[in-house]
Design a protein around this motif. Structure first.
Motif, mmCIF file in Angstrom:
data_model
loop_
_atom_site.group_PDB
_atom_site.id
_atom_site.type_symbol
_atom_site.label_atom_id
_atom_site.label_comp_id
_atom_site.label_asym_id
_atom_site.label_seq_id
_atom_site.Cartn_x
_atom_site.Cartn_y
_atom_site.Cartn_z
ATOM 1 N N CYS A 332 71.976 16.511 50.632
ATOM 2 C CA CYS A 332 71.483 15.155 50.308
ATOM 3 C C CYS A 332 70.241 15.237 49.431
ATOM 4 N N TYR A 333 69.279 16.052 49.831
ATOM 5 C CA TYR A 333 68.025 16.181 49.067
ATOM 6 C C TYR A 333 68.294 16.605 47.624
ATOM 7 N N ALA A 334 69.142 17.601 47.461
ATOM 8 C CA ALA A 334 69.374 18.162 46.121
ATOM 9 C C ALA A 334 69.931 17.114 45.163
ATOM 10 N N ALA A 335 70.579 16.084 45.705
ATOM 11 C CA ALA A 335 71.180 15.055 44.851
ATOM 12 C C ALA A 335 70.348 13.769 44.815
ATOM 13 N N SER A 336 69.174 13.797 45.434
ATOM 14 C CA SER A 336 68.383 12.568 45.583
ATOM 15 C C SER A 336 67.358 12.402 44.468
ATOM 16 N N PHE A 337 66.856 11.167 44.349
ATOM 17 C CA PHE A 337 65.768 10.882 43.414
ATOM 18 C C PHE A 337 64.661 10.135 44.161
ATOM 19 N N CYS A 338 63.415 10.476 43.847
ATOM 20 C CA CYS A 338 62.283 9.778 44.446
ATOM 21 C C CYS A 338 61.325 9.281 43.370
ATOM 22 N N GLU A 387 63.862 15.640 31.683
ATOM 23 C CA GLU A 387 65.114 14.963 32.022
ATOM 24 C C GLU A 387 64.886 13.842 33.030
ATOM 25 N N THR A 388 63.974 14.085 33.982
ATOM 26 C CA THR A 388 63.686 13.073 34.997
ATOM 27 C C THR A 388 62.996 11.861 34.381
ATOM 28 N N VAL A 389 62.060 12.131 33.456
ATOM 29 C CA VAL A 389 61.387 11.019 32.789
ATOM 30 C C VAL A 389 62.407 10.220 31.971
ATOM 31 N N ALA A 390 63.328 10.922 31.337
ATOM 32 C CA ALA A 390 64.366 10.242 30.544
ATOM 33 C C ALA A 390 65.240 9.370 31.449
ATOM 34 N N TYR A 391 65.564 9.889 32.610
ATOM 35 C CA TYR A 391 66.371 9.135 33.579
ATOM 36 C C TYR A 391 65.680 7.818 33.947
ATOM 37 N N VAL A 392 64.369 7.883 34.218
ATOM 38 C CA VAL A 392 63.644 6.683 34.635
ATOM 39 C C VAL A 392 63.447 5.725 33.457
ATOM 40 N N GLY A 414 38.457 14.788 35.580
ATOM 41 C CA GLY A 414 38.608 14.680 37.039
ATOM 42 C C GLY A 414 40.055 14.858 37.394
ATOM 43 N N GLY A 415 40.609 13.937 38.145
ATOM 44 C CA GLY A 415 42.028 14.010 38.482
ATOM 45 C C GLY A 415 42.317 13.386 39.815
ATOM 46 N N GLY A 416 43.573 13.487 40.221
ATOM 47 C CA GLY A 416 43.973 12.889 41.491
ATOM 48 C C GLY A 416 45.337 13.378 41.889
ATOM 49 N N GLY A 417 45.713 13.097 43.123
ATOM 50 C CA GLY A 417 47.014 13.540 43.626
ATOM 51 C C GLY A 417 47.777 12.392 44.247
ATOM 52 N N THR A 418 49.034 12.635 44.535
ATOM 53 C CA THR A 418 49.898 11.647 45.187
ATOM 54 C C THR A 418 50.814 12.399 46.150
ATOM 55 N N VAL A 419 51.820 11.700 46.684
ATOM 56 C CA VAL A 419 52.786 12.386 47.553
ATOM 57 C C VAL A 419 53.892 13.046 46.737
ATOM 58 N N ALA A 420 53.861 12.903 45.412
ATOM 59 C CA ALA A 420 54.977 13.381 44.575
ATOM 60 C C ALA A 420 55.328 14.832 44.847
ATOM 61 N N MET A 421 54.306 15.688 44.916
ATOM 62 C CA MET A 421 54.636 17.121 45.039
ATOM 63 C C MET A 421 55.266 17.445 46.394
ATOM 64 N N TYR A 422 54.956 16.646 47.400
ATOM 65 C CA TYR A 422 55.562 16.923 48.715
ATOM 66 C C TYR A 422 57.022 16.516 48.738
ATOM 67 N N MET A 423 57.368 15.501 47.974
ATOM 68 C CA MET A 423 58.778 15.132 47.812
ATOM 69 C C MET A 423 59.486 16.190 46.964
ATOM 70 N N ALA A 424 58.852 16.554 45.861
ATOM 71 C CA ALA A 424 59.458 17.534 44.958
ATOM 72 C C ALA A 424 59.655 18.877 45.665
ATOM 73 N N ASN A 425 58.688 19.241 46.521
ATOM 74 C CA ASN A 425 58.812 20.505 47.255
ATOM 75 C C ASN A 425 60.031 20.524 48.183
ATOM 76 N N THR A 429 64.332 15.455 43.226
ATOM 77 C CA THR A 429 63.854 15.131 41.876
ATOM 78 C C THR A 429 62.881 13.956 41.976
ATOM 79 N N THR A 430 61.651 14.126 41.466
ATOM 80 C CA THR A 430 60.592 13.139 41.723
ATOM 81 C C THR A 430 59.796 12.825 40.466
ATOM 82 N N LEU A 431 59.441 11.563 40.328
ATOM 83 C CA LEU A 431 58.524 11.152 39.256
ATOM 84 C C LEU A 431 57.477 10.204 39.832
ATOM 85 N N ASP A 432 56.230 10.355 39.378
ATOM 86 C CA ASP A 432 55.148 9.458 39.762
ATOM 87 C C ASP A 432 55.194 8.186 38.933
ATOM 88 N N ALA A 433 54.891 7.064 39.565
ATOM 89 C CA ALA A 433 54.760 5.797 38.845
ATOM 90 C C ALA A 433 54.011 4.822 39.728
#
Ligand code: MN
Ligand code: MN
Length: 470
Positions: A332-338, A387-392, A414-425, A429-433
């Motif tokens: 399921c995960y391998a075919a999912s998008f977040c 490819e993921t950015v193109a999909y979105v 500076g910078g910042g983080g989100t939950v994206a990398m924990y989904m991607a890990n 397939t994950t994109l921030d927005a």
């Protein structure tokens, strides 16, 4: 300009526009209605617990019911699980099997604030105070001399819990953290901004009226404890097992003479959390793929902990759903998008030097995609592939969602983080927005209504996407 070059420009150059040049009057009235509901959600949910409870209330109104492991699950089912009162996972089961993946929108419902310490109550110079420990990345100087309210729970040894609310109801008293007067602030004013208000001075003023005889000590503290005992049945030792959070005592309101913006505490990230939730609840038909909304806790302190995005609670929810269809979670995960839905920094002309104008997010240009977040050389970023950015892009363009793409500030600012990398890990397939925010992490943040609404439309597009791969 010749017609030919005009055509060339139109064809070859980016055509990003201010959203107000695109939206119709009907769009604008839908946007306004959406934002009114969002503002009510903010007022009802000033902490992660209150947000979770409000999310569940709204979901149950729309026919969602608690998922129990082993339950039969079929297309069209609307299910949710609440993780320890602080995080909510919801799913609208799709027509296609879970083996073909799910469409996830993940946002967080915790916001920067001041938590009480485990031994918070003390008296000094006949004034009573609560000691606090800040939660998340705050600029400490912003939290003094503003009215604050207190929410949370005191868990008692007998298994019951007292829900605390001081300051939110009409007529309630508020709390405050004092600051130096300018007349005596000469030395303080010379200090760097980050040091001028030390963390140990963020003490909440609770009372000044003594109880008892003149020769007694700790009389103001006693008076405060008596009031707390009368209202909540608690004693000083009960603070040991309490989670009490001081948050700004202000409700969401329109900002600007044109009312085009919303000012409130907690836009980060309830503005995306509400969009992800509302979009799911508003789906008019069963989605092709199962739509999942994740409202996470603990993002502001690194997504660790049992209610954070790194917790196995999310995997457990999805695995339980997968088991009902005899599917392996990894399939399921391998075919999912977040879509990792979290706010981004909006360009602020007063502080233009920290942004890179060609790659900044602007108010009223729609939901801001972020290929990567992170700091320095993209450290701590999920960094989605092209490819993921193109999909979105395709997804949003097909659904007519206004979007922009941006970085959070200029390189090395500076910078910042989100939950994206924990989904991607997780091999998703994950994109921030997310929604661009002015004065992010301040007690009172500002967003544009147009961006809030476009983010909601973006979430809907993610949930309803059924075709194509990435
Ligand atoms: Mn955030
Ligand atoms: Mn944040």
């Amino acid at each position: 300009m010749s017609d030919e070059t005009k055509e060339l420009r139109k064809k070859l150059f980016s055509t990003k526009k201010n959203g107000y040049d695109k939206l119709t009057d009907d769009d604008l009235s839908r946007m306004e209605a959406y934002c009114r509901a969002y503002m009510a959600f903010l007022d009802a949910g000033k902490t992660e617990r209150l947000c979770a409870a409000e999310a569940i209330r709204l979901a149950e109104e729309k026919g969602y019911r608690p998922f129990v492991r082993g339950m039969e699950v079929k297309a069209g089912d609307k299910l949710y699980v609440c993780n320890r009162g602080k995080s909510v996972m919801l799913a609208h089961i799709g027509e296609k099997p879970l083996a073909q993946g799910v469409q996830i929108a993940a946002a967080h419902i915790d916001s920067p604030r001041l938590d009480l310490k485990p031994n918070p109550l003390y008296e000094d110079s006949e004034l009573a105070y609560f000691k606090t420990h800040y939660y998340g990345g705050i600029r400490k100087y912003q939290w003094v001399t503003i009215p604050l309210e207190l929410h949370g729970v005191v868990a008692l040894k007998d298994g019951t819990a007292a829900a605390v609310n001081i300051g939110a109801d009409a007529g309630d008293p508020r709390l405050v953290i004092t600051d130096l007067l300018p007349h005596l602030g000469m030395e303080q004013s010379k200090k760097p901004l980050g040091e001028a208000v030390p963390g140990e001075t963020l003490n909440l003023l609770l009372g000044s009226r003594p109880l008892g005889d003149e020769e007694d000590t700790g009389r103001v503290k006693l008076a405060v404890m008596k009031l707390l005992h009368e209202k909540y049945g608690i004693t000083e030792d009960d603070f040991t097992s309490a989670e009490l959070e001081a948050v700004p005592a202000a409700n969401a309101c329109d900002i600007g003479l044109d009312r085009s913006m919303i000012g409130a505490y907690g836009h980060d990230d309830r503005v995306c959390g509400y969009a992800a939730l509302r979009a799911l609840l508003d789906l008019e038909k069963t989605p092709a793929r199962t739509a999942v909304c994740m409202l996470a806790d603990k993002e502001e302190i690194g997504s660790d902990g049992v209610t954070g995005m790194q917790s196995a609670a999310f995997d457990t929810f999805l695995e339980d759903l997968c088991e009902s269809q005899n599917t392996a979670l990894r399939v399921c995960y391998a075919a999912s998008f977040c879509l990792s839905a979290d706010v981004t920094a909006a360009y602020d002309p007063d502080y233009g030097e920290v942004y890179e104008k060609r790659n900044a997010a602007y108010l009223n240009y729609g939901i801001g995609l972020c290929k990567y977040t992170g700091a320095r050389g993209k450290s701590g970023a999920s960094d989605a592939d092209a490819e993921t950015v193109a999909y979105v892009r395709r997804l949003f363009d097909e659904a007519g969602v206004l979007w922009q793409i941006a970085e959070l500030g200029k390189v090395d600012a500076g910078g910042g983080g989100t939950v994206a990398m924990y989904m991607a890990n997780r091999n998703i397939t994950t994109l921030d927005a997310g929604v661009p925010v002015l004065s992010m992490h301040a007690p009172f943040e500002t967003v544009a209504k147009l961006d809030c609404y476009e983010t909601y439309l973006g979430m809907k597009a993610v949930y309803m996407a059924g075709k194509g791969t990435f």
